[in-house]
Write a protein that holds these residues in place. Sequence first.
Motif, mmCIF file in Angstrom:
data_model
loop_
_atom_site.group_PDB
_atom_site.id
_atom_site.type_symbol
_atom_site.label_atom_id
_atom_site.label_comp_id
_atom_site.label_asym_id
_atom_site.label_seq_id
_atom_site.Cartn_x
_atom_site.Cartn_y
_atom_site.Cartn_z
ATOM 1 N N TYR A 163 6.497 -0.148 -13.028
ATOM 2 C CA TYR A 163 6.032 0.113 -11.665
ATOM 3 C C TYR A 163 7.211 -0.013 -10.720
ATOM 4 C CZ TYR A 163 4.052 -0.853 -7.073
ATOM 5 O OH TYR A 163 3.778 -0.830 -5.735
ATOM 6 N N ASP A 164 7.459 1.033 -9.969
ATOM 7 C CA ASP A 164 8.543 1.026 -8.998
ATOM 8 C C ASP A 164 8.000 1.528 -7.667
ATOM 9 O OD1 ASP A 164 10.875 1.121 -7.577
ATOM 10 O OD2 ASP A 164 11.760 2.774 -8.713
ATOM 11 N N PRO A 165 7.754 0.620 -6.690
ATOM 12 C CA PRO A 165 7.185 1.056 -5.417
ATOM 13 C C PRO A 165 8.073 2.070 -4.690
ATOM 14 C CG PRO A 165 7.712 -1.287 -5.354
ATOM 15 C CD PRO A 165 7.969 -0.813 -6.741
ATOM 16 N N GLY A 178 15.086 2.150 -0.698
ATOM 17 C CA GLY A 178 14.383 0.885 -0.537
ATOM 18 C C GLY A 178 13.914 0.679 0.886
ATOM 19 N N ILE A 179 14.192 1.633 1.761
ATOM 20 C CA ILE A 179 13.755 1.525 3.148
ATOM 21 C C ILE A 179 12.716 2.602 3.396
ATOM 22 C CG2 ILE A 179 14.447 1.648 5.570
ATOM 23 C CD1 ILE A 179 17.271 0.871 4.637
ATOM 24 N N MET A 180 11.510 2.187 3.793
ATOM 25 C CA MET A 180 10.435 3.137 4.012
ATOM 26 C C MET A 180 10.623 3.858 5.340
ATOM 27 S SD MET A 180 6.376 2.526 4.289
ATOM 28 C CE MET A 180 6.429 2.321 6.044
ATOM 29 N N GLU A 181 10.353 5.153 5.354
ATOM 30 C CA GLU A 181 10.446 5.918 6.579
ATOM 31 C C GLU A 181 9.216 5.667 7.434
ATOM 32 O OE1 GLU A 181 11.038 10.056 5.871
ATOM 33 O OE2 GLU A 181 12.466 9.673 4.276
ATOM 34 N N GLN A 182 9.372 5.831 8.746
ATOM 35 C CA GLN A 182 8.251 5.723 9.676
ATOM 36 C C GLN A 182 7.381 6.957 9.499
ATOM 37 O OE1 GLN A 182 7.892 3.135 11.676
ATOM 38 N NE2 GLN A 182 6.191 3.786 12.955
ATOM 39 N N THR A 183 6.114 6.781 9.093
ATOM 40 C CA THR A 183 5.264 7.939 8.839
ATOM 41 C C THR A 183 4.137 8.070 9.836
ATOM 42 O OG1 THR A 183 3.922 6.649 7.304
ATOM 43 C CG2 THR A 183 5.729 7.945 6.365
ATOM 44 N N VAL A 184 3.798 7.012 10.573
ATOM 45 C CA VAL A 184 2.720 7.092 11.541
ATOM 46 C C VAL A 184 3.336 7.321 12.906
ATOM 47 C CG1 VAL A 184 0.778 5.869 12.575
ATOM 48 C CG2 VAL A 184 1.321 5.528 10.164
ATOM 49 N N VAL A 194 0.856 -1.189 0.000
ATOM 50 C CA VAL A 194 0.000 0.000 0.000
ATOM 51 C C VAL A 194 0.891 1.237 0.000
ATOM 52 C CG1 VAL A 194 -1.937 -1.078 1.222
ATOM 53 C CG2 VAL A 194 -0.182 0.070 2.523
ATOM 54 N N HIS A 195 0.331 2.348 -0.457
ATOM 55 C CA HIS A 195 1.070 3.612 -0.531
ATOM 56 C C HIS A 195 0.195 4.737 -0.017
ATOM 57 C CE1 HIS A 195 3.963 1.511 -3.076
ATOM 58 N NE2 HIS A 195 2.965 1.109 -3.834
ATOM 59 N N GLU A 196 0.824 5.804 0.433
ATOM 60 C CA GLU A 196 0.102 7.009 0.838
ATOM 61 C C GLU A 196 -0.570 7.599 -0.402
ATOM 62 O OE1 GLU A 196 -0.228 8.489 3.860
ATOM 63 O OE2 GLU A 196 0.966 6.964 4.880
#
Length: 181
Positions: free
Chosen positions: A149-151, A160-166, A90-92
């Motif tokens: 498609y590139d997530p 390639g490392i998602m940041e903490q957003t919540v 999933v994405h924002e």
Amino acid sequence: MYAVNQKTLAAALGISARQVRNLREQGMFSFMQGTKKYDLTTCVSEYIEFKVKAETGSGTSINKEKEQAEHERLKKEITKIKLRKLRKEVHEAADVEEFLNNMLLGFRARLLSVPGKVAPQILNESDINRIIKLLNDEFLEVLDELSEYDPDAINNDSTGIMEQTVEEDPDDTDEPEDDGE
């Protein structure tokens, strides 16, 4: 008047025999005079009144338990969403919107550049099949860009490392604090 034992009363109310005993100890249910039996109709009425009071605010401990359960359910849901984001399932919405806007603007620019790029190649061409092939090849190349498609691009994440957003609730003490190790 229906005289019933603790087990039968519990089954009629949909609660455990232990809960019937606990409620009796709190002064709710009482035995019929001279027996160890309960009056079913009286007990059902008392239990309904107890549940109504609990639902309308008189039973604050039950409401607190409901709120805590709802809080835990929401925390679990948030954790599931975070996991899906880490897996890039999933994405924002804002990230997807920005990605699509950029992709479509790039696609538009590429489409508009096709005539200028192909015109010199077909200028002296007299074979209609050769002209069609050149145009097809160029349009397929432009359309290929839409299929990529590139997530990481959607998440604005080149590492390639998602940041903490919540953000975590600062009053939430269920989890041990991170000491930086």
